[in-house]
Design a protein around this motif. Structure first.
Motif, PDB file in Angstrom:
ATOM      1  N   LYS A  72      22.281  34.695  37.533  1.00  0.00           N
ATOM      2  CA  LYS A  72      22.809  35.817  36.762  1.00  0.00           C
ATOM      3  C   LYS A  72      24.309  35.658  36.534  1.00  0.00           C
ATOM      4  CE  LYS A  72      23.322  40.787  36.707  1.00  0.00           C
ATOM      5  NZ  LYS A  72      23.270  42.019  37.475  1.00  0.00           N
ATOM      6  N   MET A  73      24.706  35.681  35.260  1.00  0.00           N
ATOM      7  CA  MET A  73      26.127  35.619  34.952  1.00  0.00           C
ATOM      8  C   MET A  73      26.759  36.966  35.325  1.00  0.00           C
ATOM      9  SD  MET A  73      28.171  34.851  31.430  1.00  0.00           S
ATOM     10  CE  MET A  73      27.577  36.351  30.696  1.00  0.00           C
ATOM     11  N   ILE A  74      27.844  36.932  36.102  1.00  0.00           N
ATOM     12  CA  ILE A  74      28.485  38.167  36.542  1.00  0.00           C
ATOM     13  C   ILE A  74      29.881  38.369  35.951  1.00  0.00           C
ATOM     14  CG2 ILE A  74      27.101  38.437  38.624  1.00  0.00           C
ATOM     15  CD1 ILE A  74      29.342  37.145  40.240  1.00  0.00           C
ATOM     16  N   LEU A  75      30.452  37.324  35.362  1.00  0.00           N
ATOM     17  CA  LEU A  75      31.764  37.446  34.723  1.00  0.00           C
ATOM     18  C   LEU A  75      31.969  36.237  33.826  1.00  0.00           C
ATOM     19  CD1 LEU A  75      34.413  39.139  34.626  1.00  0.00           C
ATOM     20  CD2 LEU A  75      35.297  37.649  36.437  1.00  0.00           C
ATOM     21  N   GLN A 123      37.025  40.936  43.058  1.00  0.00           N
ATOM     22  CA  GLN A 123      35.944  41.586  43.807  1.00  0.00           C
ATOM     23  C   GLN A 123      34.802  40.624  44.156  1.00  0.00           C
ATOM     24  OE1 GLN A 123      34.740  45.284  41.879  1.00  0.00           O
ATOM     25  NE2 GLN A 123      36.792  45.440  40.997  1.00  0.00           N
ATOM     26  N   ILE A 124      34.814  39.437  43.583  1.00  0.00           N
ATOM     27  CA  ILE A 124      33.758  38.455  43.834  1.00  0.00           C
ATOM     28  C   ILE A 124      34.189  37.558  44.982  1.00  0.00           C
ATOM     29  CG2 ILE A 124      32.383  36.574  42.860  1.00  0.00           C
ATOM     30  CD1 ILE A 124      33.066  37.785  40.060  1.00  0.00           C
ATOM     31  N   HIS A 125      33.378  37.493  46.022  1.00  0.00           N
ATOM     32  CA  HIS A 125      33.700  36.629  47.163  1.00  0.00           C
ATOM     33  C   HIS A 125      33.358  35.180  46.822  1.00  0.00           C
ATOM     34  CE1 HIS A 125      34.218  35.124  51.180  1.00  0.00           C
ATOM     35  NE2 HIS A 125      32.991  34.618  51.134  1.00  0.00           N
ATOM     36  N   PHE A 126      34.366  34.342  46.836  1.00  0.00           N
ATOM     37  CA  PHE A 126      34.158  32.914  46.646  1.00  0.00           C
ATOM     38  C   PHE A 126      34.172  32.274  48.023  1.00  0.00           C
ATOM     39  CE2 PHE A 126      35.554  31.778  42.072  1.00  0.00           C
ATOM     40  CZ  PHE A 126      34.913  32.896  41.565  1.00  0.00           C
ATOM     41  N   TYR A 164      43.699  40.614  30.199  1.00  0.00           N
ATOM     42  CA  TYR A 164      43.263  39.707  31.263  1.00  0.00           C
ATOM     43  C   TYR A 164      43.293  40.354  32.638  1.00  0.00           C
ATOM     44  CZ  TYR A 164      48.139  38.740  32.571  1.00  0.00           C
ATOM     45  OH  TYR A 164      49.427  38.846  33.003  1.00  0.00           O
ATOM     46  N   GLU A 165      44.121  41.392  32.817  1.00  0.00           N
ATOM     47  CA  GLU A 165      44.186  42.061  34.116  1.00  0.00           C
ATOM     48  C   GLU A 165      42.845  42.694  34.492  1.00  0.00           C
ATOM     49  OE1 GLU A 165      46.630  42.650  31.789  1.00  0.00           O
ATOM     50  OE2 GLU A 165      48.559  42.262  32.759  1.00  0.00           O
ATOM     51  N   GLU A 166      42.113  43.201  33.493  1.00  0.00           N
ATOM     52  CA  GLU A 166      40.795  43.774  33.766  1.00  0.00           C
ATOM     53  C   GLU A 166      39.833  42.696  34.261  1.00  0.00           C
ATOM     54  OE1 GLU A 166      39.215  46.774  30.928  1.00  0.00           O
ATOM     55  OE2 GLU A 166      41.068  46.344  29.840  1.00  0.00           O
ATOM     56  N   CYS A 222      37.846  28.953  49.458  1.00  0.00           N
ATOM     57  CA  CYS A 222      38.681  29.509  48.393  1.00  0.00           C
ATOM     58  C   CYS A 222      39.782  30.377  49.007  1.00  0.00           C
ATOM     59  CB  CYS A 222      37.833  30.342  47.440  1.00  0.00           C
ATOM     60  SG  CYS A 222      38.769  31.065  46.078  1.00  0.00           S
ATOM     61  N   CYS A 223      41.013  30.121  48.627  1.00  0.00           N
ATOM     62  CA  CYS A 223      42.141  30.891  49.157  1.00  0.00           C
ATOM     63  C   CYS A 223      42.837  31.716  48.077  1.00  0.00           C
ATOM     64  CB  CYS A 223      43.150  29.966  49.840  1.00  0.00           C
ATOM     65  SG  CYS A 223      43.949  28.789  48.742  1.00  0.00           S
ATOM     66  N   ARG A 224      42.505  31.461  46.814  1.00  0.00           N
ATOM     67  CA  ARG A 224      43.172  32.169  45.720  1.00  0.00           C
ATOM     68  C   ARG A 224      42.348  31.997  44.457  1.00  0.00           C
ATOM     69  NH1 ARG A 224      46.292  30.268  41.657  1.00  0.00           N
ATOM     70  NH2 ARG A 224      47.775  31.694  40.739  1.00  0.00           N
ATOM     71  N   LYS A 225      42.257  33.048  43.669  1.00  0.00           N
ATOM     72  CA  LYS A 225      41.625  32.965  42.359  1.00  0.00           C
ATOM     73  C   LYS A 225      42.320  33.947  41.440  1.00  0.00           C
ATOM     74  CE  LYS A 225      37.779  35.841  43.981  1.00  0.00           C
ATOM     75  NZ  LYS A 225      38.321  36.137  45.309  1.00  0.00           N
ATOM     76  N   ARG A 226      42.590  33.535  40.215  1.00  0.00           N
ATOM     77  CA  ARG A 226      43.313  34.388  39.272  1.00  0.00           C
ATOM     78  C   ARG A 226      42.852  34.131  37.850  1.00  0.00           C
ATOM     79  NH1 ARG A 226      45.395  38.857  41.151  1.00  0.00           N
ATOM     80  NH2 ARG A 226      46.414  38.412  43.101  1.00  0.00           N
ATOM     81  N   VAL A 227      42.719  35.213  37.101  1.00  0.00           N
ATOM     82  CA  VAL A 227      42.611  35.130  35.649  1.00  0.00           C
ATOM     83  C   VAL A 227      44.019  35.353  35.134  1.00  0.00           C
ATOM     84  CG1 VAL A 227      41.673  36.182  33.565  1.00  0.00           C
ATOM     85  CG2 VAL A 227      40.232  35.920  35.587  1.00  0.00           C
ATOM     86  N   ARG A 228      44.431  34.503  34.218  1.00  0.00           N
ATOM     87  CA  ARG A 228      45.789  34.566  33.683  1.00  0.00           C
ATOM     88  C   ARG A 228      45.743  34.928  32.198  1.00  0.00           C
ATOM     89  NH1 ARG A 228      45.773  28.971  36.367  1.00  0.00           N
ATOM     90  NH2 ARG A 228      44.985  28.514  34.305  1.00  0.00           N
TER      91      ARG A 228
END
Length: 166
Positions: A69-72, A90-93, A81-83, A19-25
């Motif tokens: 366990k669901m974490i998000l 913070q989650i390592h993929f 969405y920024e939160e 994983c090189c990128r992850k985003r909530v939009r």
């Protein structure tokens, strides 16, 4: 349109990529990218690059698990969405090791570090899951039909590519 076993060969090369990128939009949609970084010149984007392989959805019906366990999840009580994105960062993929269909209609991405992501089907949403592949190819999963469409990401949608064209 295709079933999962017909499109799976198109995404097999993404297996083992980090994983090189992850985003909530906006709207709590999510994008998770793997492989080489592909840089762009879009200054309004949060990151200066995309991943070679980009997986995600344009709705909030997704969940991230560590073990059982669901974490998000996209459906949460945060104000914006920024939160949600801040927690996602913070989650390592790790490395992508599998993509599979679960519960007949939902999609799961399994990573090598006990993290997995579920994309949930909805009758209200047209598309459940999308994949941007190298060479301007795109896959879209329509769970309400149980089918996948393959097309070009650089042309207006919908368009059609035969999955045999590699």
């Amino acid at each position: 349109m295709y079933i999962f076993k017909e499109i799976r060969p198109l995404i097999e090369e993404s297996m083992g990529e980090v994983c090189c990128r992850k985003r909530v939009r906006f709207g709590n949609s999510i994008s998770i990218d793997f492989g080489k970084r592909i840089f762009h010149n879009k200054p309004k984007m949060a990151d200066p690059f995309y991943g070679e392989w980009s997986f995600g959805c344009y709705h909030k019906l997704w969940k991230v698990f560590r073990g059982n366990k669901m974490i998000l999840e996209g459906q949460n009580d945060f104000d914006n969405y920024e939160e949600t994105d801040s927690i996602l960062q913070q989650i390592h993929f790790g490395k992508l090791i599998e993509i599979t269909v679960i519960n007949t209609l939902d999609i799961a991405m399994i990573l090598d570090n006990n993290i997995w992501i579920e994309f949930l089907a909805s009758q209200k949403e047209e598309d459940t899951f999308g994949v941007f592949l190298p060479q301007n190819k795109c896959l879209v999963y329509y769970a309400n039909q149980g089918r996948w469409e393959c097309g070009r990401s650089d042309l207006s949608w919908p368009n059609h590519l035969d999955v045999a064209i590699q």
